[in-house]
Design a protein around this motif. Sequence first.
Motif, PDB file in Angstrom:
ATOM      1  N   LEU A 276       0.818  -1.210   0.000  1.00 52.92           N
ATOM      2  CA  LEU A 276       0.000   0.000   0.000  1.00 52.92           C
ATOM      3  C   LEU A 276       0.855   1.265   0.000  1.00 52.92           C
ATOM      4  O   LEU A 276       0.454   2.292  -0.559  1.00 52.92           O
ATOM      5  CB  LEU A 276      -0.944   0.012   1.203  1.00 52.92           C
ATOM      6  CG  LEU A 276      -2.071  -1.007   1.166  1.00 52.92           C
ATOM      7  CD1 LEU A 276      -2.836  -1.001   2.486  1.00 52.92           C
ATOM      8  CD2 LEU A 276      -3.005  -0.747   0.003  1.00 52.92           C
ATOM      9  N   ASN A 277       2.022   1.186   0.613  1.00 49.65           N
ATOM     10  CA  ASN A 277       2.942   2.331   0.640  1.00 49.65           C
ATOM     11  C   ASN A 277       3.903   2.326  -0.540  1.00 49.65           C
ATOM     12  O   ASN A 277       4.861   3.101  -0.546  1.00 49.65           O
ATOM     13  CB  ASN A 277       3.708   2.358   1.949  1.00 49.65           C
ATOM     14  CG  ASN A 277       2.838   2.679   3.142  1.00 49.65           C
ATOM     15  OD1 ASN A 277       1.876   3.420   3.007  1.00 49.65           O
ATOM     16  ND2 ASN A 277       3.151   2.127   4.290  1.00 49.65           N
ATOM     17  N   LYS A 278       3.659   1.444  -1.490  1.00 55.10           N
ATOM     18  CA  LYS A 278       4.479   1.314  -2.697  1.00 55.10           C
ATOM     19  C   LYS A 278       5.953   1.073  -2.376  1.00 55.10           C
ATOM     20  O   LYS A 278       6.845   1.596  -3.000  1.00 55.10           O
ATOM     21  CB  LYS A 278       4.313   2.538  -3.594  1.00 55.10           C
ATOM     22  CG  LYS A 278       2.894   2.723  -4.058  1.00 55.10           C
ATOM     23  CD  LYS A 278       2.722   3.922  -4.918  1.00 55.10           C
ATOM     24  CE  LYS A 278       1.242   4.028  -5.289  1.00 55.10           C
ATOM     25  NZ  LYS A 278       0.959   5.204  -6.061  1.00 55.10           N
ATOM     26  N   GLU A 279       6.173   0.228  -1.356  1.00 56.45           N
ATOM     27  CA  GLU A 279       7.513  -0.138  -0.955  1.00 56.45           C
ATOM     28  C   GLU A 279       7.882  -1.547  -1.415  1.00 56.45           C
ATOM     29  O   GLU A 279       8.975  -2.034  -1.114  1.00 56.45           O
ATOM     30  CB  GLU A 279       7.657  -0.061   0.562  1.00 56.45           C
ATOM     31  CG  GLU A 279       7.451   1.343   1.109  1.00 56.45           C
ATOM     32  CD  GLU A 279       7.376   1.386   2.625  1.00 56.45           C
ATOM     33  OE1 GLU A 279       7.486   0.333   3.276  1.00 56.45           O
ATOM     34  OE2 GLU A 279       7.210   2.492   3.161  1.00 56.45           O
ATOM     35  N   CYS A 280       6.970  -2.204  -2.120  1.00 58.43           N
ATOM     36  CA  CYS A 280       7.242  -3.556  -2.627  1.00 58.43           C
ATOM     37  C   CYS A 280       8.105  -3.456  -3.875  1.00 58.43           C
ATOM     38  O   CYS A 280       7.902  -2.592  -4.721  1.00 58.43           O
ATOM     39  CB  CYS A 280       5.951  -4.289  -2.968  1.00 58.43           C
ATOM     40  SG  CYS A 280       5.001  -4.740  -1.532  1.00 58.43           S
TER      41      CYS A 280
END
Length: 85
Positions: free
Chosen positions: A79-83
């Motif tokens: 969701l935090n675009k940290e993947c």
Amino acid sequence: MHTATIIYKSFVLFVIDYCDTVWSCCGCYNADNIEKLQRRAARIIMQTDSSDDALAHLKYDTLGLRWEMHVLNLVKKCLNKECRS
């Protein structure tokens, strides 16, 4: 006890935790078998007959709770675009 804990965390828990976000929904039968493995390891480490006492003394979370925390952490990262792909 200290050496047994290090061995457990390094060789057994490491394998159980590997990609657990993918296979944490493996079904109740398989999850129960893996949980039994952790309970048995705790009894061996503490040299006792009570799994509950051993798990409490070692402060180990149940595997279901560990898996849930790992999945929630993965969702948070996505969701935090940290993947990373």
